[in-house]
Design a protein around this motif. Structure first.
Motif, PDB file in Angstrom:
ATOM      1  N   ALA A 147       1.526   4.910  -0.007  1.00  0.00           N
ATOM      2  CA  ALA A 147       2.559   3.848  -0.789  1.00  0.00           C
ATOM      3  C   ALA A 147       2.233   4.133  -2.363  1.00  0.00           C
ATOM      4  N   ASN A 202       3.359   7.861  -3.351  1.00  0.00           N
ATOM      5  CA  ASN A 202       4.766   7.904  -3.563  1.00  0.00           C
ATOM      6  C   ASN A 202       5.349   7.037  -4.637  1.00  0.00           C
ATOM      7  N   GLY A 203       5.007   5.931  -4.827  1.00  0.00           N
ATOM      8  CA  GLY A 203       5.454   5.054  -5.945  1.00  0.00           C
ATOM      9  C   GLY A 203       5.321   5.784  -6.968  1.00  0.00           C
ATOM     10  N   SER A 237       8.530   6.570   3.902  1.00  0.00           N
ATOM     11  CA  SER A 237       7.525   7.298   4.744  1.00  0.00           C
ATOM     12  C   SER A 237       8.169   8.486   5.301  1.00  0.00           C
ATOM     13  N   LEU A 295       7.008   0.063   0.659  1.00  0.00           N
ATOM     14  CA  LEU A 295       6.764   1.113   1.882  1.00  0.00           C
ATOM     15  C   LEU A 295       6.981   0.232   3.279  1.00  0.00           C
ATOM     16  N   TYR A 323       4.187  -1.425  -4.234  1.00  0.00           N
ATOM     17  CA  TYR A 323       4.407  -0.228  -3.579  1.00  0.00           C
ATOM     18  C   TYR A 323       4.239  -0.310  -2.085  1.00  0.00           C
ATOM     19  N   GLN A 324       2.972  -1.271  -1.741  1.00  0.00           N
ATOM     20  CA  GLN A 324       2.744  -1.511  -0.270  1.00  0.00           C
ATOM     21  C   GLN A 324       3.814  -2.103   0.366  1.00  0.00           C
ATOM     22  N   GLY A 357       2.673   2.039   6.815  1.00  0.00           N
ATOM     23  CA  GLY A 357       3.554   3.245   7.357  1.00  0.00           C
ATOM     24  C   GLY A 357       4.323   3.459   8.318  1.00  0.00           C
TER      25      GLY A 357
END
Length: 474
Positions: free
Chosen positions: A385, A388-389, A301, A294, A290-291, A105
Motif C-alpha cells: 500500500a 504503491n501510494g 493490487s 488499497l 494508502y491502506q 491486498g
C-alpha cells in the motif's frame, strides 16, 4: 482443551494484538505461522525483509513459549494450498474458530475468503479483525458514502474521530494454565531452506528485533526527535525520522502503540501541542490513507494506475538508463546516494525516495511500476500500500498525486536538504574530495573533472519538458 487457533501473519508480536487477545478470551489457544516462499517471490518481497521476519519469528516463538501457547510453523509455498492445511489443523485439534488480523491486498483477501469458505462448510469459522489500521477498512467515508480520494479530506475525518477517542491498546495476554502439547513440534527454517540467499550480519545489525528494542526506539523518538520532526525529517544526513516503518510493517509494533506514545504527554487525549507532533501524526495518517485505498480500489493490487487516463502513457524502454538508476550510476548525486543507501541498508530516507521515484518516472520517463518493483525487492519496510501510494504520487498517476507539471529538480533538492553534502559523500565516496558545491553537481563548472563518477545520463531541463508534454497529450 484447545478452543481456538491464532493465525499470525504480518503481526509478529504478543503485545496489543487484536486477534490473539480475542482468541484468548475464548480459552486456551494454539498459534500458527505459515511461511510461503513462492508467494513472497511473486510479491517481490525483499530478502532482507524475509530475514527480518524470520528473526522476529524466533522472538515470537520464545514469547509464546512463556505464555504456554504452542506455535505451529508450516511452510506452504503458495497461498492456494493454505485453506486445506488450516482445515487439517482445525480437524486435528478439534478447533472451532481461527482468529486473524485483516490484510488488505487482493491476493490476501482472496486467500482469506477461500479459508473462510472451507471452514464454514465444516461448521467452523474464520474471524477477522481490523488491527493493521487505526480505523476499520471501509469505515472512512465521505457524505456520499464513498471512499475519500483526497488525503486532506480523509485526514480531516480521521482527526474528528480521533478527537472523540484515541484507540486503546489491548490488555496484556495472560499465560495459559498449562503447556499444550502439539503432535509434531516445528522449527523455523533458515533462509537457504526457504530458497533465499542469507543476509549478511552487518545488515541484520542495522535492524534488531524484539518488542523491547522497538519500544525503546519508539520512546527515544518521542522524547528526543518528535519536537523538531517537522524540520529534521527532510534532511537525510540527520537522524530526523523514526525509522519505525519496518517494525510497523511486519507488526512488531502496532499503530495503536504509536498513537498512544504520540499522545502520552497529553494523558492520551487528542491534543496537538506542537508542529512536530502534528507532522508525525499526518505521516501515520498517510500510511492509513494508502491502506484504505488499497482495500477500496483492488486495481491498485493489480499494477494499475489510479488515474485511468495515464494508462495511455508510452513509457520509454530504456534498459541502460534503468540499470544506471538501480546501480546508483545516473550522474545525479542525490539519486545515486539514495539508491546505494537502499542496496547497503535495505532502507532509504523518505525525502530521497520521492526524489529517486520522480527522477525515474519523469526525468527518465520509465514506467513507475518498474521502480515500484525494484523498491519492493530491496526495502526492509516494503509494504504494497505505502510503496504503491508513494510511487503513484511521484509519477502523478495516483489519487491526490503531485501535479504532473511539478517535477522535482534533484540538484535543487540536494542543495536544499543536504546543504553540506554529508549524505552525498557518505554514500558516494568518489565525491569525498570535492567541495560542497562540486559534490552536488560534479561536472557543472569543470566538465573535464577526473573522478570515477559518471556524467548525468539525462538533461534535467529537457527531460522535464518532455514529460510535461507527454502528460499534456493525455
Amino acid at each position: 482443551m484447545i478452543q481456538s487457533l491464532v493465525w499470525f501473519r504480518q503481526d509478529l508480536r504478543i503485545e496489543d494484538h487484536c486477534a490473539l487477545w480475542h482468541a484468548r478470551q475464548q480459552g486456551n489457544c494454539i498459534a500458527v505461522v505459515i511461511l510461503s516462499p513462492e508467494q513472497w517471490k511473486m510479491h517481490d518481497d525483499a530478502q532482507v525483509k524475509i530475514d527480518f521476519y524470520l528473526r522476529q519469528l524466533t522472538v515470537l516463538k520464545q514469547q509464546l513459549d512463556v505464555l504456554n501457547i504452542p506455535l505451529i510453523i508450516e511452510t506452504i509455498p503458495l497461498w492456494q494450498d493454505v485453506p486445506l492445511f488450516l482445515q487439517h489443523v482445525t480437524e486435528q485439534y478439534n478447533i472451532h474458530s481461527v482468529h486473524a488480523n485483516i490484510e488488505a491486498g487482493v491476493n490476501e483477501l482472496k486467500r482469506d475468503h477461500a479459508v473462510q469458505a472451507i471452514l464454514n462448510r465444516l461448521d467452523k469459522e474464520l474471524v477477522l479483525y481490523h488491527d493493521r489500521t487505526i480505523f476499520p477498512l471501509g469505515s472512512i467515508r465521505n457524505k456520499s458514502e464513498q471512499p475519500y480520494q483526497v488525503f486532506g479530506a480523509f485526514k480531516k475525518t480521521c482527526y474528528e474521530r480521533l478527537s472523540v477517542a484515541l484507540p486503546q491498546c489491548f490488555p496484556t495476554i495472560e499465560s495459559q494454565s498449562a503447556a499444550l502439547k502439539l503432535k509434531s513440534p516445528t522449527q523455523i527454517p533458515s533462509m537457504s531452506e526457504l530458497g533465499f540467499e542469507p543476509v549478511n550480519t552487518s545488515m541484520q545489525t542495522l535492524w534488531p528485533v524484539g518488542q523491547g528494542i522497538v519500544q525503546q526506539q519508539l520512546d527515544d523518538f518521542i522524547e528526543q526527535q518528535l519536537y523538531d520532526y517537522h524540520q529534521g525529517r527532510d534532511f537525510p544526513a540527520q537522524t530526523g525520522t523514526s525509522k519505525l516503518s519496518a517494525y510497523l510493517n511486519i507488526g512488531i509494533l502496532s499503530i495503536r502503540q504509536c498513537l498512544q506514545a504520540l499522545f502520552r504527554h497529553q494523558q492520551h487525549h487528542f491534543i496537538i501541542e506542537h508542529q512536530g507532533q502534528q507532522t508525525w501524526l499526518d505521516e501515520l495518517l498517510w500510511r492509513e490513507f494508502y491502506q484504505h485505498l488499497l482495500f477500496d480500489y483492488p486495481e491498485l493490487s493489480r499494477h494499475q494506475p489510479f488515474k485511468k487516463n495515464t494508462k495511455k502513457i508510452v513509457w520509454r524502454n530504456a534498459h541502460d538508463d534503468f540499470q544506471a538508476w538501480t546501480q546508483g550510476r545516473t550522474g545525479i548525486p542525490i539519486v545515486d546516494a539514495g539508491m546505494r543507501e537502499l542496496t547497503a541498508t535495505g532502507w532509504m530516507h523518505n525525502r530521497v525516495r520521492m526524489i529517486c521515484a520522480m527522477f525515474l518516472s519523469k526525468n527518465l520517463l520509465i514506467d513507475w511500476r518498474k521502480g515500484e518493483q525494484w523498491f519492493m525487492q530491496h526495502l526492509i519496510d516494503g509494504d504494497l500500500a505505502a510503496n504503491n501510494g508513494g510511487w503513484q504520487w511521484s509519477a502523478s498517476t495516483g489519487t491526490d498525486a503531485v501535479p504532473y507539471f511539478r517535477v522535482f529538480n534533484p540538484i535543487s533538492q540536494s542543495k536544499k536538504f543536504d546543504p553540506d553534502a554529508i549524505y552525498l559523500k557518505k554514500w558516494l565516496p568518489e565525491l569525498a574530495d570535492l567541495n560542497t558545491t562540486e559534490a552536488h553537481e560534479p561536472y557543472a563548472k569543470n566538465p573535464n573533472l577526473n573522478i570515477d563518477y559518471p556524467k548525468a545520463i539525462v538533461d534535467l531541463k529537457q527531460s522535464r519538458l518532455r514529460v510535461i508534454d507527454v502528460f499534456k497529450s493525455l
